[in-house]
Design a protein around this motif. Structure first.
Motif, mmCIF file in Angstrom:
data_model
loop_
_atom_site.group_PDB
_atom_site.id
_atom_site.type_symbol
_atom_site.label_atom_id
_atom_site.label_comp_id
_atom_site.label_asym_id
_atom_site.label_seq_id
_atom_site.Cartn_x
_atom_site.Cartn_y
_atom_site.Cartn_z
ATOM 1 N N GLY A 243 0.786 -1.224 0.000
ATOM 2 C CA GLY A 243 0.000 0.000 0.000
ATOM 3 C C GLY A 243 0.820 1.276 0.000
ATOM 4 O O GLY A 243 0.315 2.342 -0.338
ATOM 5 N N SER A 244 2.099 1.205 0.359
ATOM 6 C CA SER A 244 2.925 2.418 0.377
ATOM 7 C C SER A 244 3.164 2.956 -1.029
ATOM 8 O O SER A 244 3.611 4.089 -1.195
ATOM 9 N N ARG A 245 2.860 2.190 -2.032
ATOM 10 C CA ARG A 245 3.049 2.638 -3.411
ATOM 11 C C ARG A 245 2.091 3.766 -3.787
ATOM 12 O O ARG A 245 2.309 4.453 -4.766
ATOM 13 N N ILE A 246 1.025 3.951 -3.045
ATOM 14 C CA ILE A 246 0.067 5.011 -3.347
ATOM 15 C C ILE A 246 0.766 6.366 -3.244
ATOM 16 O O ILE A 246 0.658 7.199 -4.146
ATOM 17 N N ALA A 247 1.495 6.590 -2.177
ATOM 18 C CA ALA A 247 2.233 7.847 -2.013
ATOM 19 C C ALA A 247 3.299 7.982 -3.094
ATOM 20 O O ALA A 247 3.516 9.075 -3.637
ATOM 21 N N GLN A 248 3.961 6.898 -3.425
ATOM 22 C CA GLN A 248 4.983 6.929 -4.463
ATOM 23 C C GLN A 248 4.361 7.272 -5.819
ATOM 24 O O GLN A 248 4.940 8.017 -6.611
#
Length: 147
Positions: free
Chosen positions: A25-30
């Protein structure tokens, strides 16, 4: 960030960036950051008329599409951004073949407004099934937003 630029047979050059997404889910910010950096680079290095409002709209669309892919698609996804002289195309391919549908308007509903938001902000929105899942494409015209 993978950014490419190529001539298109006499047409305006095409700029593209992509980001492979896994189930993290951290890919959303990326992905939001990719959109901002990519469009800023298009403006500053290639003279493409990208206004601040367009950057913000694209970031929101990217955020909604990537969030939905992470929630509903079991496998990897690919985000691709393309910009020409007149539009930004946000394309998300994921592994879920189910075509999403906007839910009926309900101001009391909490959540599940992503597709409504994308449809309201994009000039065009298409969803098509692919052999590996689906592709959602949103086009945002560069010249209609104002700062």
């Amino acid at each position: 960030m993978d950014v490419t630029s190529e001539a298109d047979g006499g047409a305006a050059s095409l700029l593209e960036a992509s980001l492979a997404l896994d189930s993290d889910g951290s890919r959303i910010a990326q992905a939001r950051h990719l959109a901002s950096v990519f469009l800023t680079t298009a403006r500053e290095n290639h003279g493409i008329p990208v206004v601040t409002a367009t950057v913000e709209i694209v970031q929101l669309i990217v955020s909604e599409l990537v969030t939905n892919a992470r929630k509903y698609a079991p496998g990897p996804a690919l985000l691709r951004l393309r910009v020409t002289d007149v539009a930004v195309r946000v394309e998300l391919c994921d592994s879920n073949p189910v075509v999403p549908a906007a839910r009926p308007h309900d101001p009391e509903r909490i959540g599940q407004h992503g597709l409504e938001i994308v449809r309201a902000l994009a000039q065009t929105l298409t969803v098509e099934q692919t052999p590996l899942g689906k592709r959602i494409t949103a086009d945002i015209t560069l010249t209609t937003a104002t700062t």
